[in-house]
Design an enzyme around this catalytic site. Structure first.
Site, PDB file in Angstrom:
ATOM      1  N   LEU A   1     -18.651  89.029  99.229  1.00  8.98           N
ATOM      2  CA  LEU A   1     -18.906  90.415  99.625  1.00  8.98           C
ATOM      3  C   LEU A   1     -20.257  90.931  99.139  1.00  8.98           C
ATOM      4  CD1 LEU A   1     -15.314  91.860  99.090  1.00  8.98           C
ATOM      5  CD2 LEU A   1     -16.329  90.855 101.153  1.00  8.98           C
TER       6      LEU A   1
ATOM      7  N   HIS B   1     -24.234  91.564  99.344  1.00  8.08           N
ATOM      8  CA  HIS B   1     -25.168  91.810 100.445  1.00  8.08           C
ATOM      9  C   HIS B   1     -26.357  90.855 100.385  1.00  8.08           C
ATOM     10  CE1 HIS B   1     -23.024  95.648 100.193  1.00  8.08           C
ATOM     11  NE2 HIS B   1     -23.334  95.795 101.465  1.00  8.08           N
TER      12      HIS B   1
ATOM     13  N   MET C   1     -25.466  91.085  90.684  1.00  9.92           N
ATOM     14  CA  MET C   1     -24.847  89.788  90.979  1.00  9.92           C
ATOM     15  C   MET C   1     -25.896  88.692  91.097  1.00  9.92           C
ATOM     16  SD  MET C   1     -21.746  90.289  90.619  1.00  9.92           S
ATOM     17  CE  MET C   1     -21.392  88.571  90.886  1.00  9.92           C
TER      18      MET C   1
ATOM     19  N   ASP D   1     -25.654  70.116  83.498  1.00  9.77           N
ATOM     20  CA  ASP D   1     -25.701  68.940  84.370  1.00  9.77           C
ATOM     21  C   ASP D   1     -26.733  67.923  83.899  1.00  9.77           C
ATOM     22  OD1 ASP D   1     -25.182  67.368  86.785  1.00  9.77           O
ATOM     23  OD2 ASP D   1     -27.185  68.031  87.387  1.00  9.77           O
TER      24      ASP D   1
END
Length: 160
Positions: A74, A76, A112, A127
């Site tokens: 959700l 943008h 975010m 990693d």
């Protein structure tokens, strides 16, 4: 309490921000990677077999900021104007604090994007080092700072 990511029928929606005025938005987030001190020293000395750990993690974090809407359903799609990833290392504890800063002139915040950026940079460190250090942990992912928009400035308590 109402949730703006749901419509009247309770279905998930992306919030409509079309009526909002664009403003300069900035967010800074952090994730902390914990490794053995000798692993961190190998990173700092450039002795890791996979190469420049922090350089690759920086690029991964910047790329992740731009890919956030592909990962967070959700979120943008935003025209990001600035993305940076910095590292603060503590050779005694083996900690790497990964800090991501994102900036855009947009109708919605970039929190975010900063959180995803810091997280992916930290995962990239994991990693690239997992072959020589099985006990690596990632934690303390947090929004440190945000500004722009009607909610104003937020600064995490530890940052004040």
């Amino acid at each position: 309490m109402s949730f703006n990511h749901f419509d009247e029928q309770g279905q998930a929606i992306m919030v409509d921000v079309s009526g909002k005025e664009p403003t300069l938005r900035t967010a800074r987030a952090q994730a902390v990677v914990r490794l053995r001190p000798e692993t961190l020293q190998a990173i700092l000395d450039g002795r890791m077999t996979k190469g420049d750990v922090l350089g690759v993690a920086r690029l991964a974090g910047i790329a992740a900021a731009k890919k956030t809407p592909e990962l967070i359903p959700l979120s943008h799609p935003l025209a990001i104007h600035h993305a940076a990833v910095e590292f603060a290392t503590d050779p005694e504890t083996g900690e790497i604090a990964v800090t991501a800063t994102v900036r855009a002139f947009e109708r919605t915040g970039v929190e975010m994007e900063a959180m995803v950026s810091a997280s992916v940079a930290a995962l990239t460190v994991y990693d690239m080092c997992k072959g020589s250090d099985k006990g690596i942990t990632i934690g303390q992912v947090a929004l440190l700072y945000k500004e722009g928009g009607k909610s104003g400035v937020y600064r995490r308590e530890e940052e004040r």
